[in-house]
Enzyme design. Sequence first.
Site, mmCIF file in Angstrom:
data_model
loop_
_atom_site.group_PDB
_atom_site.id
_atom_site.type_symbol
_atom_site.label_atom_id
_atom_site.label_comp_id
_atom_site.label_asym_id
_atom_site.label_seq_id
_atom_site.Cartn_x
_atom_site.Cartn_y
_atom_site.Cartn_z
ATOM 1 N N HIS A 8 0.771 -1.193 0.156
ATOM 2 C CA HIS A 8 -0.065 -0.051 -0.053
ATOM 3 C C HIS A 8 0.874 1.230 0.041
ATOM 4 O O HIS A 8 2.126 1.195 0.267
ATOM 5 C CB HIS A 8 -1.008 -0.005 1.214
ATOM 6 C CG HIS A 8 -2.006 -0.880 1.171
ATOM 7 N ND1 HIS A 8 -2.722 -1.533 2.096
ATOM 8 C CD2 HIS A 8 -3.006 -1.243 -0.052
ATOM 9 C CE1 HIS A 8 -3.779 -2.237 1.668
ATOM 10 N NE2 HIS A 8 -3.774 -2.114 0.363
ATOM 11 N N GLY A 56 -2.363 -1.883 -8.281
ATOM 12 C CA GLY A 56 -3.474 -2.508 -7.494
ATOM 13 C C GLY A 56 -4.688 -2.003 -7.737
ATOM 14 O O GLY A 56 -5.552 -3.103 -7.986
ATOM 15 N N ASP A 61 -3.863 -6.131 -8.070
ATOM 16 C CA ASP A 61 -4.047 -7.250 -6.965
ATOM 17 C C ASP A 61 -4.696 -8.704 -7.651
ATOM 18 O O ASP A 61 -4.458 -9.510 -7.355
ATOM 19 C CB ASP A 61 -5.029 -6.725 -5.940
ATOM 20 C CG ASP A 61 -4.224 -5.416 -5.076
ATOM 21 O OD1 ASP A 61 -3.088 -5.329 -5.236
ATOM 22 O OD2 ASP A 61 -5.117 -4.642 -4.382
ATOM 23 N N ASP A 81 -1.263 -1.383 4.624
ATOM 24 C CA ASP A 81 -1.271 -0.496 6.020
ATOM 25 C C ASP A 81 -2.967 -0.684 6.456
ATOM 26 O O ASP A 81 -3.849 -0.215 5.977
ATOM 27 C CB ASP A 81 -1.461 0.828 4.919
ATOM 28 C CG ASP A 81 -1.356 2.150 6.061
ATOM 29 O OD1 ASP A 81 -1.499 1.881 7.269
ATOM 30 O OD2 ASP A 81 -1.077 3.274 5.533
ATOM 31 N N HIS A 88 -10.006 -0.501 -3.045
ATOM 32 C CA HIS A 88 -10.134 -1.626 -3.634
ATOM 33 C C HIS A 88 -9.840 -2.970 -2.505
ATOM 34 O O HIS A 88 -9.334 -3.942 -2.821
ATOM 35 C CB HIS A 88 -8.844 -1.752 -4.664
ATOM 36 C CG HIS A 88 -7.603 -1.546 -3.961
ATOM 37 N ND1 HIS A 88 -6.942 -0.454 -3.692
ATOM 38 C CD2 HIS A 88 -6.436 -2.615 -3.765
ATOM 39 C CE1 HIS A 88 -5.849 -0.375 -3.281
ATOM 40 N NE2 HIS A 88 -5.552 -1.707 -3.450
ATOM 41 N N ASP A 91 -10.729 -6.401 -3.534
ATOM 42 C CA ASP A 91 -9.487 -7.234 -4.498
ATOM 43 C C ASP A 91 -8.392 -7.759 -3.372
ATOM 44 O O ASP A 91 -7.820 -8.926 -3.454
ATOM 45 C CB ASP A 91 -8.777 -6.241 -5.069
ATOM 46 C CG ASP A 91 -9.827 -5.679 -6.544
ATOM 47 O OD1 ASP A 91 -10.782 -6.737 -6.567
ATOM 48 O OD2 ASP A 91 -9.652 -4.922 -6.853
ATOM 49 N N ARG A 97 -7.786 -14.562 0.284
ATOM 50 C CA ARG A 97 -8.545 -15.711 0.195
ATOM 51 C C ARG A 97 -7.731 -16.883 -0.869
ATOM 52 O O ARG A 97 -7.654 -17.816 -0.515
ATOM 53 C CB ARG A 97 -9.812 -15.432 -0.236
ATOM 54 C CG ARG A 97 -10.888 -16.705 -0.118
ATOM 55 C CD ARG A 97 -12.097 -16.515 -0.519
ATOM 56 N NE ARG A 97 -12.219 -16.036 -1.720
ATOM 57 C CZ ARG A 97 -12.199 -17.105 -2.772
ATOM 58 N NH1 ARG A 97 -12.181 -18.248 -2.749
ATOM 59 N NH2 ARG A 97 -12.567 -16.831 -4.175
#
Length: 123
Positions: A8, A56, A61, A81, A88, A91, A97
């Site tokens: 981030h 990202g 991402d 962060d 996002h 994402d 996951r």
Amino acid sequence: MKIALIAHDGKKADMVHFLSGFKDILHQADVELVATGTTGSHIQKAGFEVQRLLSGPIGGDAQIAAMAAQKELNMVIFFRDPLDKHPHEPDVQMLMRICDVHNIPLATNPASAELMFKALTQA
């Protein structure tokens, strides 16, 4: 060995600093780096060779998650962060996951990333 790198905005300098401390290990272990766009540009400026994907928030991402789902990655380092809002975030959650589903090691802070990189020297 292929490692994905994401950070981030508030953690991009931390990512560059972290990688600088492991430059020798990365070269010895013949590691290929891939990163989201902006993170990748910071990493390139620090003298590392890195494949850059989209930024990202505009799909980077998701690109890294797709690579993880296809078993193209050996680990993901994502300096998040946790104190800032990120538009996002879905994402980010999807990427985490996918790493869990496909058993891809995921470090979200320098302490866990350091443990994973130290394991590279023993591989």
